[in-house]
Enzyme design. Structure first.
Site, short mmCIF file in Angstrom:
data_model
loop_
_atom_site.label_atom_id
_atom_site.label_comp_id
_atom_site.label_asym_id
_atom_site.label_seq_id
_atom_site.Cartn_x
_atom_site.Cartn_y
_atom_site.Cartn_z
CB SER A 13 -0.93 0.01 1.22
OG SER A 13 -0.17 -0.01 2.42
N GLY A 14 2.16 1.14 0.16
CA GLY A 14 3.04 2.30 0.18
C GLY A 14 3.50 2.71 -1.20
CB CYS A 132 17.14 6.33 -2.74
SG CYS A 132 17.01 7.41 -1.30
CD GLN A 159 19.02 12.25 0.08
OE1 GLN A 159 20.14 12.33 0.56
NE2 GLN A 159 18.17 11.30 0.46
N GLY A 163 11.21 10.62 -0.54
CA GLY A 163 12.08 9.71 0.21
C GLY A 163 11.64 9.52 1.64
CE LYS A 216 19.93 4.85 6.43
NZ LYS A 216 18.52 5.12 6.01
NE ARG A 238 14.09 14.37 2.99
CZ ARG A 238 14.30 13.10 2.65
NH1 ARG A 238 14.31 12.74 1.37
NH2 ARG A 238 14.52 12.19 3.56
CG HIS A 245 16.84 11.52 -3.99
ND1 HIS A 245 15.68 12.14 -3.61
CD2 HIS A 245 17.04 10.49 -3.10
CE1 HIS A 245 15.18 11.51 -2.54
NE2 HIS A 245 15.99 10.52 -2.22
CG ASN A 317 13.19 9.62 -4.56
OD1 ASN A 317 12.87 10.44 -5.42
ND2 ASN A 317 12.47 9.41 -3.47
#
EC number: 1.2.1.11
Length: 338
Positions: A13-14, A132, A159, A163, A216, A238, A245, A317
């Site tokens: 559902s996302g 991503c 980004q 995201g 990351k 952001r 992105h 992304n």
């Protein structure tokens, strides 16, 4: 690929889960039966697949022995709980969260960069999809790394709010609407207003002053390239863009390279669309949103460093940064290991 597979999409559902289902259909992935899964809150809805409406099932009630491949994109806690259970029941999990990325026995894969790492899926029946921002950066840098070597990467990311999920998209749209009407903007997803603003924080801060999102990119680059000597210095920001992105990247190569040398290797690389002239350059909105390539432009020699190269990289992304990369991993998996 005449064999067909029962496929799970957990987090159906996302935004990423829905895009995964779309890409499975677009790329004619050999799906025998699709099992869209979600929490009990989202179960009972439907998704469209191959012209049919397929019911979203409650993950708590699912029999994992029915599936051979599972795409997970429902958050780290969900993956932590269900991925080992799925894997033990013979379902190869391709996980889009950060839950398993740094486990030594779980391969972290970008098909254009290190497809050979997929072989290690047998360790735990789990393959991790990178972050991503790491994916698009390393797709662009792999041909340069192979041709000239890279000793250092400085990168600033720009980004989009997608995201952060659907709530962030709604927050940006709502803030823009209110501010343009002269009304105050309310912030729930982000610590500060995102509309008409840029936020130099993505994820929580670490002890070294970098954010987790930035670290990351450090950890994943070293693992994917298999090179602990490569130095990465990221700043993740952001920006008030809905999808796509962007990254401003400065490299220090081991062997000297001119801009034309770099363009030559990028021109032949898989997954890349190169913008060669100064006047033409890709942007997240006009090129990458809703498309699959990693776009590279603004390639130029760094005037401050004899081994320096600068480039601008953009990509969607949600697609290449998440859903598409996961499906590409599965394509290599079934091509080479089934």
């Amino acid at each position: 690929m005449s064999q067909e597979f029962n496929v799970v999409v957990l987090g159906a559902s996302g935004a990423v889960g829905q895009t995964m289902i779309e890409i499975l259909e677009e790329r004619n992935f050999p799906v025998a039966k699709l099992f869209p899964l979600a929490s009990s809150r989202s179960a009972g809805g439907t998704v469209s697949f191959n012209g049919k409406q397929v019911e979203i099932l409650d993950v708590d009630d699912f029999d994992w022995s029915q599936a051979q491949i599972g795409f997970f994109s429902a958050g780290g806690d969900v993956s932590e709980k269900w991925a080992p259970i799925a894997a033990e029941n013979g379902c190869v999990v391709i996980d889009n969260t950060s839950q398993f990325r740094y486990d030594n026995d779980v391969p972290l894969v970008i098909p254009e960069v290190n497809p050979e790492a997929i072989a290690d899926f047998r360790n735990r029946n789990i393959i991790a999809n990178p972050n991503c921002s790491t994916i698009q950066m390393l797709v662009a840098l792999k041909p340069i790394y192979d041709a000239f070597g890279i000793s250092r990467i400085n990168v600033a990311t720009y980004q989009s709010v997608s995201g952060s999920g659907k709530e962030a998209i709604t927050e940006l749209a709502g803030q823009c609407s209110k501010l343009l009407q002269g009304l105050p903007a309310e912030s729930k997803v982000y610590p500060k207003q995102i509309a008409f603003n840029v936020l130099p924080q993505i994820d929580k801060f670490m002890e070294n002053g970098y954010t987790k999102e930035e670290m990351k990119m450090v950890w994943e680059t070293q693992k994917i390239f298999g090179d602990d000597n490569i130095v990465v210095n990221p700043t993740a920001v952001r920006v008030p863009v809905f999808y796509g992105h962007s990254e401003a990247i400065h490299l220090e190569t081991i062997q000297p390279a001119e801009a034309e040398d770099v363009k030559a290797v990028l021109r032949e690389a898989p997954g890349i669309e190169l913008f060669e002239s100064n006047e033409e350059y890709p942007t997240a909105v006009t090129e990458s949103a809703g498309t699959d390539p990693v776009y590279v432009g603004r390639v130029r020699k760094d005037i401050s460093h004899s081994h320096g190269i600068n480039l601008w990289v953009v990509s969607d992304n949600i697609r290449k940064g998440a859903a598409l990369n996961s499906v590409q991993i599965a394509e290599v998996l079934i091509r080479d290991y089934y």
